[in-house]
Scaffold this active site. Sequence first.
Site, PDB file in Angstrom:
ATOM      1  N   SER A  90      -9.845   1.624   2.650  1.00 56.54           N
ATOM      2  CA  SER A  90      -8.962   2.369   1.787  1.00 56.54           C
ATOM      3  C   SER A  90      -7.888   1.532   1.089  1.00 56.54           C
ATOM      4  O   SER A  90      -7.297   1.991   0.119  1.00 56.54           O
ATOM      5  CB  SER A  90      -8.272   3.469   2.598  1.00 56.54           C
ATOM      6  OG  SER A  90      -7.441   2.899   3.589  1.00 56.54           O
TER       7      SER A  90
ATOM      8  N   LYS B  91       0.850  -1.197   0.000  1.00 56.78           N
ATOM      9  CA  LYS B  91       0.000   0.000   0.000  1.00 56.78           C
ATOM     10  C   LYS B  91       0.887   1.249   0.000  1.00 56.78           C
ATOM     11  O   LYS B  91       1.931   1.266   0.663  1.00 56.78           O
ATOM     12  CB  LYS B  91      -0.904  -0.038   1.238  1.00 56.78           C
ATOM     13  CG  LYS B  91      -1.988   1.030   1.276  1.00 56.78           C
ATOM     14  CD  LYS B  91      -2.920   0.809   2.473  1.00 56.78           C
ATOM     15  CE  LYS B  91      -4.017   1.862   2.558  1.00 56.78           C
ATOM     16  NZ  LYS B  91      -4.930   1.644   3.709  1.00 56.78           N
TER      17      LYS B  91
ATOM     18  N   SER C 231     -10.086  -0.690   6.857  1.00 60.23           N
ATOM     19  CA  SER C 231      -9.483  -0.553   5.523  1.00 60.23           C
ATOM     20  C   SER C 231      -8.770  -1.769   4.966  1.00 60.23           C
ATOM     21  O   SER C 231      -8.390  -1.758   3.802  1.00 60.23           O
ATOM     22  CB  SER C 231      -8.507   0.617   5.520  1.00 60.23           C
ATOM     23  OG  SER C 231      -9.222   1.800   5.328  1.00 60.23           O
TER      24      SER C 231
HETATM   25  N1  GLN Z   1     -13.240   3.931   5.840  1.00 58.20           N
HETATM   26  C1  GLN Z   1     -12.775   4.384   7.115  1.00 58.20           C
HETATM   27  C2  GLN Z   1     -12.416   5.844   7.033  1.00 58.20           C
HETATM   28  O1  GLN Z   1     -12.739   6.397   6.053  1.00 58.20           O
HETATM   29  C3  GLN Z   1     -11.612   3.559   7.543  1.00 58.20           C
HETATM   30  C4  GLN Z   1     -10.370   3.905   6.828  1.00 58.20           C
HETATM   31  C5  GLN Z   1      -9.212   3.092   7.268  1.00 58.20           C
HETATM   32  O2  GLN Z   1      -9.344   2.069   7.929  1.00 58.20           O
HETATM   33  N2  GLN Z   1      -8.045   3.591   6.930  1.00 58.20           N
HETATM   34  O3  GLN Z   1     -11.839   6.432   7.904  1.00 58.20           O
END
Ligand code: GLN
Length: 474
Positions: free
Chosen positions: A138, A63, A162
């Site tokens: 994400s 990532k 995410s």
């Molecule tokens: N979708 C969640 C957010 O927007 C979690 C994101 C994540 O785990 N980095 O914060």
Amino acid sequence: MNLYDLTAHQLLSLIKDKKTTVQAMVDSILSRAKSVNDKTHAFVRFHDPLLSDGTCPIPIGIKDNICIQGKLATCASKILNGFHAPYDAAVIEKIKGRGGVILGSLNMDEFAFGSSTETSAYGVTRNPWDLKRVPGGSSGGSAASVAAGQTVWALGSDTGGSIRQPASFCGIVGMKPTYGRVSRYGLIAFGSSLDQIGPLTKDVTDSALLLNIIAGFDQRDSTSVNKPVPDYTKALRRDVKGLRIGIPKEYFIDGIQPEVLKAVREAIEVLKKEGAVIKESSLPHTEYAVATYYIVATAEASSNLARFDGVQYGLRALPEKTRKTTLVDMYETTREKGFGDEAKRRIMLGTYVLSSGYYDAYYLRGQKVRTLIKQDFDKAFEECDAIICPTAPTTAFKIGEKSNDPLSMYLSDIFTIPANLAGIPGISIPCGFDANKLPIGLQIMTRAFDEETLLHVAYTYEQSTAWHLERAKL
Ligand code: GLN
């Protein structure tokens, strides 16, 4: 079957039996990665794969918020344009130490803010099961690349879901380890008290193998926990007789896609047949989890992102006006041009909840509710050894469907956020498909530092079903 469809453990045994070579495997997977990347847009850049000695020479994608020395690390944000990581993240050191072959960096929501990969400055990643749909986020690039055979496995980060939510949307296995299990050194921070790096893989065995490589104490991360790392592959047993599995009633609510509910209920039956004792359990503060998360996570994000000001990292932008430019003009222009809309929204929310006058009403109260949520889990785990529920309320949605509705986007993390607030591990494994042949994910959670029970339950379910053998056709 193509080499790119295989798991790491299958490839390692082919290499051991001299049925293929490391070079042939890397060539096959890299050519797959490049040939379908126009369709998935999972990789944002490829690196020259370096082959070196080691016991686990498996191709991996990373990532874009994890630092690889000398390579760009941008968090899919314009503000980190041109930023080259000066050192390897702890997880990268460990992977290199085992001979891992780093193929490239993977797309993500900007700074990991999102659930769809649509907030990336590079444009959206597409779900290999249906290119009109999001891969989740994400870590959308991580999940899509594994599902498309563009890499054998990948690393992602999970602050509120995410890793698990994109794994669910892409029909693969994604694990968020216990907070403190994997070093965050070299992970560009979003919410430091929630962030955790974890594996995205094609099956549960690979999840254990990759966790074996990346787990462990690191004094450069002050929240890393000095506990011995077990051999997680020993937890891969098909045997849950007498194991108590809790079904939290707050996770089976209106608004969940009926096919998701049905698949999860069938998964519960499978585990029951395997001998697990199924119990109803309750996590009464679940309804406050999303609100609490968006206070704590944005507060931490606004503070972590304060460092991106045009001085030390990436982009520096100056105002176009001809008048004399001050330092503050430079900060403001850099941040205005460098951050996307969602990053700005998070910075404003976080700054607001931390500001004097609102701190007690929001941030402090948020921390208290976080404790209540953690206590819910402590209590539930007195009566059960694992909790199972859906990973996400729906299967993958269409690109653009939620991008103008932040609240409905935030709600797609309703079942994954509590594990981050409580610091416990969670895994998403494939448990079926909906009528559009989109994957459905089953989430398992256990006590802190009990990744062994997590893997054990996940493995038992996986070995009793065949969902993990399905591959997206591109
Ligand atoms: N979708 C969640 C957010 O927007 C979690 C994101 C994540 O785990 N980095 O914060």
